[in-house]
Design a protein around this motif. Structure first.
Motif, mmCIF file in Angstrom:
data_model
loop_
_atom_site.group_PDB
_atom_site.id
_atom_site.type_symbol
_atom_site.label_atom_id
_atom_site.label_comp_id
_atom_site.label_asym_id
_atom_site.label_seq_id
_atom_site.Cartn_x
_atom_site.Cartn_y
_atom_site.Cartn_z
ATOM 1 N N THR A 1 -9.804 4.562 9.534
ATOM 2 C CA THR A 1 -9.893 5.637 8.559
ATOM 3 C C THR A 1 -10.793 6.709 9.148
ATOM 4 O O THR A 1 -11.574 6.450 10.088
ATOM 5 C CB THR A 1 -10.473 5.161 7.215
ATOM 6 N N GLU B 1 0.808 -1.221 0.000
ATOM 7 C CA GLU B 1 0.000 0.000 0.000
ATOM 8 C C GLU B 1 0.839 1.269 0.000
ATOM 9 O O GLU B 1 0.299 2.371 0.050
ATOM 10 C CB GLU B 1 -0.918 0.006 1.234
ATOM 11 N N LEU C 1 -0.187 7.137 5.507
ATOM 12 C CA LEU C 1 -0.183 5.759 6.023
ATOM 13 C C LEU C 1 0.537 5.770 7.367
ATOM 14 O O LEU C 1 1.681 6.232 7.458
ATOM 15 C CB LEU C 1 0.531 4.839 5.034
ATOM 16 N N TYR D 1 -3.001 1.854 10.842
ATOM 17 C CA TYR D 1 -3.041 0.492 11.371
ATOM 18 C C TYR D 1 -2.529 0.514 12.807
ATOM 19 O O TYR D 1 -1.431 1.018 13.081
ATOM 20 C CB TYR D 1 -2.175 -0.441 10.529
ATOM 21 N N TYR E 1 -14.345 7.147 14.441
ATOM 22 C CA TYR E 1 -13.642 6.765 13.217
ATOM 23 C C TYR E 1 -14.264 5.490 12.644
ATOM 24 O O TYR E 1 -15.006 4.769 13.319
ATOM 25 C CB TYR E 1 -12.155 6.504 13.510
ATOM 26 N N VAL F 1 -4.881 5.896 5.914
ATOM 27 C CA VAL F 1 -5.193 4.695 6.696
ATOM 28 C C VAL F 1 -4.212 4.589 7.854
ATOM 29 O O VAL F 1 -3.000 4.824 7.688
ATOM 30 C CB VAL F 1 -5.098 3.421 5.835
ATOM 31 N N ARG G 1 -7.812 -1.465 11.694
ATOM 32 C CA ARG G 1 -7.599 -0.519 10.599
ATOM 33 C C ARG G 1 -8.518 0.682 10.793
ATOM 34 O O ARG G 1 -9.727 0.522 10.929
ATOM 35 C CB ARG G 1 -7.884 -1.187 9.258
#
Length: 717
Positions: A715, A554, A628, A670, A688, A668, A713
Motif C-alpha cells: 500500500t 476484496e 486493486l 499484491y 511503501y 492495494v 501486500r
C-alpha cells in the motif's frame, strides 16, 4: 489403346494396391516404392480414379526419356505435343519429384518443365497457357530418377484420399486411403459380407467409420468428388467416363438400400462430434454410422447377439516427452475393455509405438508395417479370445495382462498416496475444492507432482539431477505410475503424464501438443477451463487458489489490474466478486484467447479488458488508475515479443514502482512470484508499506512446500 499407368500410394500399401488395381483392370501390375505400375486402357484409368480406395494419384504416362542435363529435360518435354491435352489459353500446373542431371531443386525442375510447355505453345500459336495452382485444366507430373524422366498426366487432380466428404478434421487426422488400408488388413470386407459389426472407441471425426460403411455398401470412394484432373483435359472421353459414373451411382444406391450394418463410434472430445456427424452426413451414410460421446471407460458396444464384429482404432502414439508412459495405461485400459466387452471379436489397432501395444494384455496374431505420413507404424491384429490373453506370471518378453506386484518402494509410495488422499481428499471435499495437489515429492526418491483436476489426474515427473542414475530414476517413476491407478481408482484415459524440467530459452512458451482438450472445473464461485495435455502448465496455478479467492472478496466496486495475467483466472474471480472493471495484460495471444473463454464460461461481459502487450512497456505508457492490482510475473522471460529479457530478481523494483504509480489512493497491490531464492529489495519497504503475507496465501495442499511462492501486500506509504 493401352497406356502405361502409375498409381502412387502411401509407403507400405504397395501390395494391397497392386491387388486392388488388378481387380479394377490394371494389367501386369508391378510394385515399386510407394507406387504400382501397369498397363491399361483409358477406361481402366477412369475406373481406378473412381474406385481405388488406396491410391493417392493415377498418372497416365505421356513420355519417358533420358536426361543428362537441364537442356535434355527441357527438350524431352518439348517433344510431347501438348495441343492434344491443353488449349493455348488454358491453365496448367507442374509437379516435379526426384533429382539428378544438375537438377537438385524440385521448384527449379518444375520451372524448366513449365518453360518447355509454354515455349511450345508460343511457337505454334503465339499464345501461352497460364499456371493455376488451385484447379488447373491439366496437371502434369514429372519424376526424375537415375537419368530417366517420366512425364505423366495426373488424372486425379487432387490426391484421391480427398474423397470430398471431409471438410473438418481432428488434431491428428488419418488419411482416408490409409484408413481403407487398415480396414482391408483387418479383413473388414469379409466381416461385413457376413453381416458383421464395427466399432471405433476413439473415432475422432469418423474417418474409419465412414470408410468402413462405404466399403460395406459398395460405394465408390470417388463419387463425392466434384472435380477431376481429367475434367478439362482435351483428350478426356465423356462417352467412356459417363457409363462408369452411372454404374457407380447405381451400385451405391443399391448398396445403401440394403439393411445397414451396425457401425458405431465413440469420442471423448465433445467438440469433435459435430464435425464427425457432418462428415457422415456428407458421405451419405448417416443411417449406417452413428457416433456418441464417451471416453474409453464407457466403451461397451452391444451389437446383435452373436454377431461377428471388429474393433478398429488409431490411438495416440506417445510422441511427446513423457506421454508414452501415461499412454501405456491407455493401451492397458483398451485391452481390458476388449477382453471384458468384446470377447469373440477381432480387433485392429494402429500404433506408432509397438511397445505400447504390448500393454494391451493380448498377443497379436498378425502385424503389418505401415506409414502414417512419414511416421512408421504397426497395425496390430488381435483375436479377442482367451487363448491369446497373457496370464499372470507367464514368462514372456511382452507385458502381462495384469499389473505386476509393486516393489517395496512402490508400495511405500502407494501407502503415502492413500494417506494423502485420506487427509487432503477429506479437506478438499469439505472446502468444496475440485483441483488440488495430492502429492509433491513427499518421498524424494519418487520425485513427481500429482494434481487432481476433478476426475482427472495430472502427473508431472521432475527431471532427476545429473547425480541421480537415469535408469534408477526411470524405474522409480515407472513404479509410481504402476501404483497410481489402483490407489486413486483413475482410468487410463483420465491420466496425463509429463516431465517437468527447467525451461530454457523459448521452451517455456512452446506448446507441447495439439490435443486441444479443455476441461471445465469449479473454483469458488467461478468456472474455469484447464488443459492438461497441450502445455506444461494447466492454465490454473493451484498454489494461488487462496489469493484468487482473497482478491474476489476484496473486489466489490474496485478497478482491478492483473499483470502477467496468464489465463486471467484471477480476473474472472474478481469480476464475479463485483469489480467495477478489470484489465488483464499478457503477451500471449493464446492465453488471452483462453481468458476470453474463461470470462464467457461465467457469463461475464461489461468492462473487462484484455490487453496483449509487454507488461513493463505497457505500464510505462498506461495512464489508468486502479484500486486493486495483482502481479504474478514469471521468474524469467525472453519472449520474442519483448526487448531484452525479464528477470524477476533484477527487474521487480522497476515493475512494482511502475505499478504503484497506477495505484489509486487507499488501493492495494499484491505481488507474488515463484522464484525460490527471491529477496525483496529493501528500498521498496522504505517507499511503501509492505507486508509479507506468504503464510496467508499457502493452501493446505502446498503446506509441505512453503517455498512454492512468496506474496507481498503493498500500500502507499
Amino acid at each position: 489403346m493401352s497406356f502405361e499407368i502409375i498409381l502412387t500410394c502411401p509407403k507400405g500399401l504397395e501390395n494391397l494396391l497392386a491387388v486392388e488395381a488388378a481387380t479394377l483392370g490394371l494389367q501386369a501390375p508391378r510394385e515399386l516404392p510407394a507406387s504400382v505400375q501397369g498397363m491399361g486402357s483409358l477406361e481402366t484409368a477412369y475406373r481406378l480414379c473412381l474406385w481405388s480406395r488406396l491410391a493417392s494419384r493415377v498418372l497416365l504416362v505421356l513420355s519417358r526419356f533420358p536426361v543428362d542435363s537441364v537442356e535434355a529435360l527441357y527438350q524431352g518435354v518439348r517433344r510431347v505435343d501438348f495441343s492434344e491435352h491443353l488449349s493455348a489459353n488454358g491453365r496448367f500446373l507442374v509437379d516435379f519429384s526426384g533429382q539428378g542431371a544438375g537438377i537438385e531443386n524440385s521448384q527449379f525442375g518444375a520451372l524448366k518443365v513449365k518453360d518447355a510447355v509454354v515455349d511450345q505453345f508460343r511457337e505454334t500459336s503465339g499464345q501461352r497457357p497460364s499456371i493455376d495452382r488451385q484447379q488447373p485444366d491439366l496437371r502434369l507430373h514429372l519424376h526424375l530418377s537415375r537419368g530417366q524422366a517420366t512425364l505423366a498426366i495426373d488424372l486425379a487432380g487432387q490426391s484421391l484420399h480427398q474423397r470430398g466428404w471431409r471438410l473438418q478434421q481432428g488434431a491428428a487426422p488419418l488419411k482416408e486411403n490409409l484408413a481403407a488400408a487398415l480396414l482391408l488388413r483387418a479383413d473388414w470386407p469379409r466381416i461385413a459380407a457376413e453381416g458383421g459389426a464395427l466399432a471405433d472407441p476413439m473415432c475422432g471425426v469418423a474417418t474409419l467409420l465412414i470408410e468402413a460403411a462405404l466399403m460395406a455398401a459398395d460405394c465408390a470412394p470417388g463419387l463425392n468428388r466434384e472435380h477431376w484432373g481429367f475434367s478439362a483435359w482435351l483428350s478426356h472421353v465423356p462417352a467412356i467416363w459417363q457409363p462408369l459414373l452411372e454404374e457407380a451411382k447405381e451400385r451405391r444406391a443399391s448398396g445403401l438400400a440394403r439393411p445397414p450394418l451396425w457401425i458405431r463410434g465413440y469420442e471423448a472430445d465433445p467438440r469433435l462430434l459435430a464435425p464427425a456427424r457432418a462428415n457422415i452426413e456428407r458421405a451419405g451414410v448417416a443411417h449406417w454410422v452413428k457416433v456418441y460421446q464417451g471416453d474409453l471407460s464407457r466403451f461397451a458396444p452391444h451389437p446383435d447377439q452373436g454377431q461377428r464384429a471388429l474393433v478398429v482404432c488409431n490411438p495416440p502414439y506417445g510422441e511427446r516427452l513423457g506421454e508414452a508412459k501415461s499412454l501405456g495405461f491407455l493401451y492397458q485400459h483398451l485391452g481390458e475393455r476388449l477382453r471384458e466387452h468384446c470377447l469373440g471379436w477381432e480387433a485392429a489397432v494402429l500404433t506408432g509405438n509397438p511397445e505400447l501395444g504390448k500393454q494391451m494384455g493380448m498377443r497379436s496374431h498378425k502385424q503389418y508395417a505401415l506409414y502414417n505420413g512419414a511416421l512408421p507404424c504397426k497395425l496390430l491384429r488381435f483375436k479377442v479370445e482367451p487363448e491369446y490373453f497373457y496370464r499372470e506370471n507367464t514368462k514372456t518378453a511382452e507385458a502381462p495382462a495384469t499389473p505386476l506386484a509393486l516393489s517395496g518402494g512402490a508400495q511405500m509410495f502407494a501407502n503415502r498416496l492413500r494417506k494423502n488422499l485420506k487427509t487432503l481428499g477429506s479437506w478438499a471435499k469439505r472446502e468444496g475444492i475440485e483441483c488440488y495437489r495430492l502429492y509433491d515429492s513427499d518421498m524424494p526418491e519418487y520425485a513427481l507432482a500429482l494434481d487432481i483436476y476433478r476426475d482427472w489426474l495430472h502427473v508431472q515427473e521432475y527431471a532427476p539431477p545429473a547425480s541421480v542414475d537415469k535408469t534408477r530414476a526411470e524405474t522409480r517413476f515407472a513404479e509410481a505410475l504402476a501404483a497410481i491407478p489402483s490407489v486413486l481408482n483413475v482410468t487410463a484415459d483420465k491420466l496425463v503424464v509429463k516431465q517437468r524440467k527447467r525451461q530454457r530459452g523459448l521452451e517455456q512458451y512452446q506448446r507441447k501438443g495439439q490435443a486441444g482438450s479443455f476441461i471445465e472445473v469449479t473454483e469458488g464461485a467461478v468456472k474455469l477451463l484447464v488443459n492438461l495435455t497441450d502445455y506444461l502448465d494447466s492454465g490454473l496455478f493451484l498454489d494461488h487458489r487462496p489469493l484468487r479467492l482473497r482478491l474476489a472478496r476484496e473486489a466489490a466496486g474496485k478497478r482491478f489490474l492483473n499483470l502477467f495475467c496468464y489465463t486471467a483466472a484471477a480476473s474472472v474471480h474478481v469480476a464475479k466478486g463485483g469489480a467495477r472493471s478489470t484489465t488483464s495484460v499478457d503477451m500471449s495471444k493464446t492465453y488471452l484467447d483462453w481468458a476470453v473463454r474463461n470470462f464467457a464460461r461465467n457469463g461475464l461481459a461489461g468492462p473487462h479488458h484484455l490487453v496483449q502487450a509487454e507488461v513493463m512497456g505497457w505500464l510505462a505508457e498506461d495512464r489508468g488508475e486502479y484500486d486493486l492490482i495483482f502481479i504474478d510475473p514469471p521468474t524469467f522471460s525472453n519472449s520474442k515479443r519483448m526487448e531484452g529479457v525479464f528477470d524477476v530478481q533484477r527487474d521487480h523494483v522497476r515493475l512494482i514502482d511502475l505499478a504503484m504509480t497506477r495505484l489509486a489512493k487507499g488501493g492495494v497491490l499484491y505481488f507474488s512470484n515463484n522464484f525460490r531464492r527471491f529477496v525483496l529489495d529493501k528500498g521498496l519497504t522504505q517507499r511503501y508499506q509492505v507486508e509479507n503475507i506468504t503464510a496467508q496465501t499457502l493452501p493446505a495442499d502446498f503446506a509441505r512446500n512453503r517455498k512454492i511462492h512468496q506474496t507481498h501486500r503493498f500500500t502507499a506509504g
